[in-house]
Each structure stands twice: as C-alpha cells, then as structure tokens.
Motif scaffolding. Structure first.
Motif, PDB file in Angstrom:
ATOM      1  N   GLU A   1       1.117   4.003   1.530  1.00 22.54           N
ATOM      2  CA  GLU A   1       0.963   4.765   2.847  1.00 22.54           C
ATOM      3  C   GLU A   1       2.238   4.970   3.436  1.00 22.54           C
ATOM      4  O   GLU A   1       3.212   4.261   3.324  1.00 22.54           O
ATOM      5  CB  GLU A   1      -0.350   4.483   3.139  1.00 22.54           C
ATOM      6  CG  GLU A   1       0.068   2.863   3.881  1.00 22.54           C
ATOM      7  CD  GLU A   1      -1.564   2.345   4.392  1.00 22.54           C
ATOM      8  OE1 GLU A   1      -1.226   1.622   5.597  1.00 22.54           O
ATOM      9  OE2 GLU A   1      -2.466   2.612   4.043  1.00 22.54           O
TER      10      GLU A   1
ATOM     11  N   ARG B   1       0.825  -1.137   0.125  1.00 18.21           N
ATOM     12  CA  ARG B   1       0.062  -0.037  -0.197  1.00 18.21           C
ATOM     13  C   ARG B   1       0.991   1.213  -0.044  1.00 18.21           C
ATOM     14  O   ARG B   1       1.918   1.527   0.557  1.00 18.21           O
ATOM     15  CB  ARG B   1      -0.863   0.019   1.258  1.00 18.21           C
ATOM     16  CG  ARG B   1      -2.002  -1.138   1.255  1.00 18.21           C
ATOM     17  CD  ARG B   1      -2.845  -1.084   2.346  1.00 18.21           C
ATOM     18  NE  ARG B   1      -2.395  -0.756   3.759  1.00 18.21           N
ATOM     19  CZ  ARG B   1      -1.979  -1.942   4.313  1.00 18.21           C
ATOM     20  NH1 ARG B   1      -1.800  -3.079   4.029  1.00 18.21           N
ATOM     21  NH2 ARG B   1      -1.346  -1.515   5.633  1.00 18.21           N
TER      22      ARG B   1
ATOM     23  N   GLY C   1      -2.545   4.085  -3.121  1.00 13.70           N
ATOM     24  CA  GLY C   1      -2.830   4.591  -1.964  1.00 13.70           C
ATOM     25  C   GLY C   1      -2.274   6.228  -1.969  1.00 13.70           C
ATOM     26  O   GLY C   1      -2.084   6.555  -3.207  1.00 13.70           O
ATOM     27  N   PRO C   2      -2.620   6.937  -0.900  1.00 10.62           N
ATOM     28  CA  PRO C   2      -2.520   8.421  -0.990  1.00 10.62           C
ATOM     29  C   PRO C   2      -0.983   8.880  -1.098  1.00 10.62           C
ATOM     30  O   PRO C   2      -0.875  10.202  -1.335  1.00 10.62           O
ATOM     31  CB  PRO C   2      -2.840   8.817   0.437  1.00 10.62           C
ATOM     32  CG  PRO C   2      -2.592   7.568   1.348  1.00 10.62           C
ATOM     33  CD  PRO C   2      -2.798   6.280   0.407  1.00 10.62           C
ATOM     34  N   LEU C   3       0.087   8.183  -1.235  1.00  9.17           N
ATOM     35  CA  LEU C   3       1.177   8.565  -1.588  1.00  9.17           C
ATOM     36  C   LEU C   3       1.748   8.520  -2.864  1.00  9.17           C
ATOM     37  O   LEU C   3       3.066   8.647  -3.233  1.00  9.17           O
ATOM     38  CB  LEU C   3       2.399   7.803  -0.684  1.00  9.17           C
ATOM     39  CG  LEU C   3       2.435   8.122   1.113  1.00  9.17           C
ATOM     40  CD1 LEU C   3       3.585   7.638   1.734  1.00  9.17           C
ATOM     41  CD2 LEU C   3       2.487   9.648   1.089  1.00  9.17           C
TER      42      LEU C   3
END
Length: 416
Positions: A244, A242, A269-271
């Motif tokens: 993150e 993931r 994921g957000p990164l």
C-alpha cells in the motif's frame, strides 16, 4: 499480582503491526500462566488466540470505511456499541487485580473506548504503535507529500494545513475525532504510554501527552535468520510489508528497476499490480509464513523500507538487520539514525527515485561494503529491539506495576 490481563484492539487478526503485537502480547502472557481476555472490534476469529487459550470478546464490526463512508464517519467519532461492550464487560468481570492494555482504536472502537475504560484507568496502559494518541492523522506528517509536520495538533496552523490525502472535509472530520478523543482520553493525565521508540516522545508531548507518562518499550524482534546471512554473496533486493502507499512498495519497485536490480516482494495489498507494472521482473511472493520469509531472505543482498511517512519503529528493518541484511530506509524512520550510526544502513529519500536507485546500484556493485554493513547489522543492532522473551517479561512487569500502584492509591485514583 495480576489476576487477568485484558488486551484491547480493533482487530484480532495479526494483519498489521499493532494487531500483530496485540495478539503476540495476549498469547505471550497466556503462555506465562495469566488469564487473558482479548476484546476486539472485529469478529474475533483468531486461530492464534484460540490456540493460546485466550478468551475473546468481539464486537463483530468491519473496519472504519468497510461498512460505508457515512456509517464509518459517524461510528468513527463515537462507536456506541464499542463503548457499551467494553463498559459492560468491565461492570461484570473487573477485579482490583485486572490489568488493561489498549492497542488500536482508530479503525473500529473509536475514542469511545477511552470513556468505557475510565473506571479502570489506574490499571490501564496504552501502546503508541503510531501517533494517533497525539495527531489527528496519526502520522505527524502530510499524507500527501510525506513531509514531517512541525505543528501543534489542533492548533490553527494544524487545522489549516492540507495534510489529509482525502481533502479538507476529511481533515476536518479527523480534527473533530481528535477533539472528541482528547476529552475522553485526557492526555495531560494519561495512563502509562508505551512508546516503541524513544524518538516518539517529543511528538507525543507536542500532542499533549504528559512526558511523565511515556515509557519506552521497543518492539519484540525475531530475525529472519538465526545466523548472519552472507549478504555480499547475494543479489536480490527484498521488500517485506503491506503493498500500500504508506509502505512505499511502488517506490521500491521503481528504484530497483531503475538500478537494474532483481526485486523480491513479500506481502499483499492494493499496489500489487502497480508493483508489477513498475518492475515487470519482480518476484511477488504474496503473504508468506516465517519459514518462507527465511528462505527468501537467505538470497537477499539488502532490505528496503521506503515508507512514505515517518515510521515510529519499522519492525521489518530490525528483523532484517538482526539477520545481517543491510537496510536502505527513509530518513524519516525513527530507526534511521540508529542504523546509520552503526554502519548497518543507509538513509535515502525513497521519493527521490534517482537517489534511491543509485544507493541500490552502489551496494549491488560493492561486495566489501555490503559485507561490512552486514556484519555491523548482525552484531551492532541488538540494543535497538527486544527479544520476544525480554519484551513479554517487560510488559508483564509494567502491567503488574500498574495493578500494584492502583492498590496503593485506592479507588479514587480512577477519578483523577
């Protein structure tokens, strides 16, 4: 003999490690001829479970903070709806030969699930995919610095430690939840706890879990490739996980860029944007199915697992090692000493970008060292995990043992 197995988890979609194993357990036991019910905190919309013929009971709630912080803080302490769902299912459907297996509860089901399971406690096993059974933040580490924590959970030193990334107020909420959990769970008289690595034992015991309750059940491992990948011929650095902060995808990108190494990133994921910023030439493959991961792994020289916090297992490291890929991982990962000991990996602090980059650069230049590590990984790490067949057979044996012991002990066992 088991009549039914009930798998219980926050999520029915195999997105993270715990939910993936919960779904795998349900499907694997169904394939062995057992009637299986999956009780989920989310909407229960799992194609894998439906295809396996698993019955689904779903609460239909979002993860902890998805419905708003205030609501999440209240339901995270004690989810009344989750308690009622599990309690009512047991009241209607339980039999003396039904076994229960609890996986994750920290995102939706809350500590209330332990109270709901009290009547069937003698036929319950609990998987420790992380440290939430024993530690308020689930990591036995500072979520700010990544440093391992030596404190006793809920001690004065624990409560004073600034280990929560969201500040002191959130730390107090975690501590309150853990206190509620202890009352419902009663760790000193715990049902069997399935630890995914023997190294988890001391931390679980520090959190009050009875050592006699702990059983070691390593994760099932399916290698990226069936034959050894000739890693010494390849150049790509591979990250799978993931995107993150906890998994350190950004740390991998920074180190690979500094080393001048090509990077392939599998996961979402957000990164993602941060990874792209740190390594503009990186290939971001997104979420991939096993066949696509196999194709990407075939071009890899090594895998990196730069987790910021202690990894109780780190499945991706063994998936890579069983395929013949050397692994660079954080020294706090419980698998790190095992991989280093057989010459299959290097333990490097991923927060030390210079040292991390140097390790990548050195392996990028030394084909002989990489071949030796590849052969050690492929041939010397098989004892660190289980094949899916061996894992599901062992799980079935543990669950059957609980049912048999409960029959011998009688109905009073649940009240002890």
């Amino acid at each position: 003999m088991i009549e039914r197995v009930v798998q219980i988890n926050d999520l029915s979609e195999p997105l993270g490690g715990a939910s993936r194993l919960a779904v795998k357990a349900a499907c694997g036991l169904a394939a062995r001829g057992h009637a299986v019910t999956f009780i989920a905190g989310d909407g229960g919309d799992s194609a894998a479970l439906r295809a396996a013929g698993v019955g689904i009971v779903a609460l239909g709630q979002p993860r902890l903070l998805a419905g708003g912080r205030a609501r999440g803080m209240v339901s995270g302490l004690w989810n009344r709806a989750a308690h009622a769902m599990v309690r009512d299912w047991i009241a209607v459907h339980d039999t003396p030969a039904t076994a229960y297996h609890l996986h994750g509860w920290s995102q939706i089901l809350s500590p209330a699930v332990f109270a709901a399971l009290a009547p069937v406690r003698e036929r319950l096993v609990v998987s420790a995919h992380d440290f939430f059974l024993a530690c308020p933040n689930g990591a036995f580490a500072s979520l700010r610095s990544g440093e391992p924590c030596p404190r006793t959970p809920l001690s004065a030193a624990c409560l004073a430690a600034p280990c929560d990334r969201d500040g002191a107020a959130h730390k107090l909420w975690r501590a309150a939840r853990h206190a509620v959990q202890r009352r419902a769970y009663r760790p000193g008289a715990s049902p069997p706890v399935l630890a995914i690595h023997a190294g988890m034992g001391d931390r679980l015991v520090r959190g009050g879990v009875s050592r006699d309750a702990i059983r070691v059940l390593p994760n099932p491992v399916e290698p990226f490739a069936p034959a050894r990948i000739a890693a010494e011929r390849n150049r790509q650095v591979l990250f799978v996980g993931r995107l993150e902060a906890s998994k350190g995808a950004d740390l991998a990108a920074a180190a690979a860029f500094r080393a001048g190494a090509p990077l392939t990133v599998v996961g979402e994921g957000p990164l993602a944007a941060e990874v792209r910023r740190l390594h503009p030439q990186a290939r971001l493959a997104g979420r991939c199915d096993p066949a696509e991961i196999r194709r990407l792994a075939a071009d890899a020289r090594l895998l990196v697992m730069p987790s910021r916090y202690p990894e109780p297992f780190g499945l991706v490291a063994l998936e890579a090692a069983w395929s013949g890929l050397p692994v660079i991982l954080a020294p706090t990962a419980l698998l790190a000493p095992d991989l280093v000991a057989v010459g299959a990996g290097l333990a490097v602090d991923p927060r030390d970008t210079a040292a991390f980059a140097a390790a990548i650069r050195d392996l990028g230049r030394d084909d002989g060292a990489v071949r030796a590590m590849s052969e050690a990984a492929f041939g010397g790490t098989r004892t660190l995990g289980l094949t899916p067949f061996a894992w599901i057979a062992r799980l079935e044996e543990i669950l059957a043992g609980c049912v048999a012991n409960a029959r011998r002990s009688g109905p009073a066992a649940a009240l002890r």
